[in-house]
Design a protein around this motif. Structure first.
Motif, PDB file in Angstrom:
ATOM      1  N   SER A  98     -24.102  38.382   4.537  1.00  0.00           N
ATOM      2  CA  SER A  98     -22.906  38.145   3.732  1.00  0.00           C
ATOM      3  C   SER A  98     -21.723  38.622   4.558  1.00  0.00           C
ATOM      4  CB  SER A  98     -22.971  38.923   2.421  1.00  0.00           C
ATOM      5  OG  SER A  98     -24.047  38.480   1.629  1.00  0.00           O
ATOM      6  N   ASN A 102     -16.229  38.095   2.012  1.00  0.00           N
ATOM      7  CA  ASN A 102     -16.766  37.943   0.652  1.00  0.00           C
ATOM      8  C   ASN A 102     -16.711  39.230  -0.159  1.00  0.00           C
ATOM      9  OD1 ASN A 102     -17.441  35.240   1.171  1.00  0.00           O
ATOM     10  ND2 ASN A 102     -19.382  35.845   2.064  1.00  0.00           N
ATOM     11  N   LYS A 104     -14.540  42.681  -1.702  1.00  0.00           N
ATOM     12  CA  LYS A 104     -13.220  43.188  -2.059  1.00  0.00           C
ATOM     13  C   LYS A 104     -13.094  44.688  -1.807  1.00  0.00           C
ATOM     14  CE  LYS A 104     -12.648  40.035  -5.956  1.00  0.00           C
ATOM     15  NZ  LYS A 104     -12.459  40.001  -7.401  1.00  0.00           N
ATOM     16  N   GLU A 120     -18.320  45.123  -4.045  1.00  0.00           N
ATOM     17  CA  GLU A 120     -17.822  44.135  -5.002  1.00  0.00           C
ATOM     18  C   GLU A 120     -17.594  42.819  -4.259  1.00  0.00           C
ATOM     19  OE1 GLU A 120     -14.472  43.708  -8.468  1.00  0.00           O
ATOM     20  OE2 GLU A 120     -13.990  44.911  -6.714  1.00  0.00           O
ATOM     21  N   THR A 121     -18.175  41.739  -4.768  1.00  0.00           N
ATOM     22  CA  THR A 121     -18.089  40.437  -4.105  1.00  0.00           C
ATOM     23  C   THR A 121     -17.056  39.551  -4.791  1.00  0.00           C
ATOM     24  OG1 THR A 121     -19.846  39.474  -5.466  1.00  0.00           O
ATOM     25  CG2 THR A 121     -20.515  40.539  -3.422  1.00  0.00           C
ATOM     26  N   THR A 122     -16.624  38.524  -4.069  1.00  0.00           N
ATOM     27  CA  THR A 122     -15.660  37.576  -4.617  1.00  0.00           C
ATOM     28  C   THR A 122     -16.343  36.476  -5.413  1.00  0.00           C
ATOM     29  OG1 THR A 122     -15.736  36.303  -2.568  1.00  0.00           O
ATOM     30  CG2 THR A 122     -14.001  37.970  -2.758  1.00  0.00           C
ATOM     31  N   SER A 123     -17.660  36.401  -5.338  1.00  0.00           N
ATOM     32  CA  SER A 123     -18.403  35.360  -6.062  1.00  0.00           C
ATOM     33  C   SER A 123     -19.396  36.003  -7.025  1.00  0.00           C
ATOM     34  CB  SER A 123     -19.127  34.460  -5.061  1.00  0.00           C
ATOM     35  OG  SER A 123     -20.037  35.222  -4.309  1.00  0.00           O
ATOM     36  N   LEU A 124     -20.039  35.167  -7.815  1.00  0.00           N
ATOM     37  CA  LEU A 124     -21.032  35.679  -8.758  1.00  0.00           C
ATOM     38  C   LEU A 124     -22.232  36.214  -7.999  1.00  0.00           C
ATOM     39  CD1 LEU A 124     -20.928  33.008 -11.569  1.00  0.00           C
ATOM     40  CD2 LEU A 124     -20.078  35.330 -11.659  1.00  0.00           C
ATOM     41  N   GLY A 126     -20.888  39.214  -8.618  1.00  0.00           N
ATOM     42  CA  GLY A 126     -19.786  40.157  -8.619  1.00  0.00           C
ATOM     43  C   GLY A 126     -20.049  41.462  -7.886  1.00  0.00           C
TER      44      GLY A 126
END
Length: 173
Positions: A98, A102, A104, A120-124, A126
Motif C-alpha cells: 500500500s 493512501n 492520512k 488511517e487510509t483514504t479508501s475503505l 478506512g
C-alpha cells in the motif's frame, strides 16, 4: 527544444523500493477465551435472536447466527504469522504493498494485550491495523513519520460503545 526531449525531462524518476524495516507478527490480534465467555456470548445472541424472530422473522436470526459463528471461529483459530515491511514506497503486508499516498495519519493502540500500528487510509475500510512488538515501536514511529503524520484519531461513538460492551463481557476486564 524538441517536444520529445521536453517530455523525457519532465517524466518522473523511477525510485527502486528500499526496505526500511521489517518484522514478523500475527496477522491479527488474538486472545484465547474461556468457556464462560462463550456461554455468555451465545446466551446474549440467543435472547436477541428470539426477540428479533418474534419481531421480524427468521432472516435477522440467520444474520445473528452467522455473526456469532464468525466471531467464534476468529476467537478459537490462532492467526498465522505474516511478514510486515516498511519501505520507502509504502507498507507491505504479506507481500501486498500500500503506497504512502493512501494514508492520512498513523497512531498506536492496544488490543487483546497486543500493540498495534494503525494507519488511517483514504479508501475503505478506512484503517489498516498491524500487530507490532513493543521493541520496534519507536523505530516504526521514526520511519513512518517521515511519510505520514503521527496523529491519534479520537475514539468515535461506535468505538466507545464497543469498548463499553466488551468490558461488560466476562474475561475482558
Amino acid at each position: 527544444m524538441d517536444p520529445v526531449e521536453e517530455v523525457k525531462s519532465e517524466s518522473p524518476r523511477i525510485v527502486p523500493e528500499r526496505e526500511l524495516m521489517s518484522w514478523t507478527a500475527p496477522a491479527r490480534p488474538f486472545k484465547r477465551r474461556d468457556r464462560q465467555f462463550y456461554v455468555t456470548t451465545f446466551s446474549i445472541a440467543g435472547i436477541v435472536g428470539l426477540i428479533l424472530f418474534l419481531a421480524e422473522g427468521f432472516m435477522p436470526v440467520l444474520l445473528i447466527i452467522s455473526i456469532v459463528f464468525l466471531y467464534y471461529v476468529l476467537s478459537t483459530v490462532e492467526p498465522e504469522n505474516i511478514d510486515y515491511k516498511i519501505t520507502n514506497l509504502g507498507v507491505r503486508v504479506g507481500g501486498n504493498r500500500s503506497d504512502w499516498v493512501n494514508f492520512k495519519r498513523f497512531w498506536f493502540t492496544r488490543r487483546f494485550d497486543n500493540d498495534m500500528l494503525v494507519l488511517e487510509t483514504t479508501s475503505l475500510p478506512g484503517r489498516m491495523e498491524m500487530v507490532i512488538t513493543p521493541e520496534i515501536k519507536e523505530n516504526i514511529k521514526k520511519e513512518v513519520s517521515e511519510y505520514v503524520p503521527y496523529e491519534e484519531l479520537p475514539a468515535s461513538g461506535v468505538d466507545n460503545l464497543i469498548d463499553w460492551v466488551s468490558k461488560k463481557l466476562p474475561g475482558n476486564k
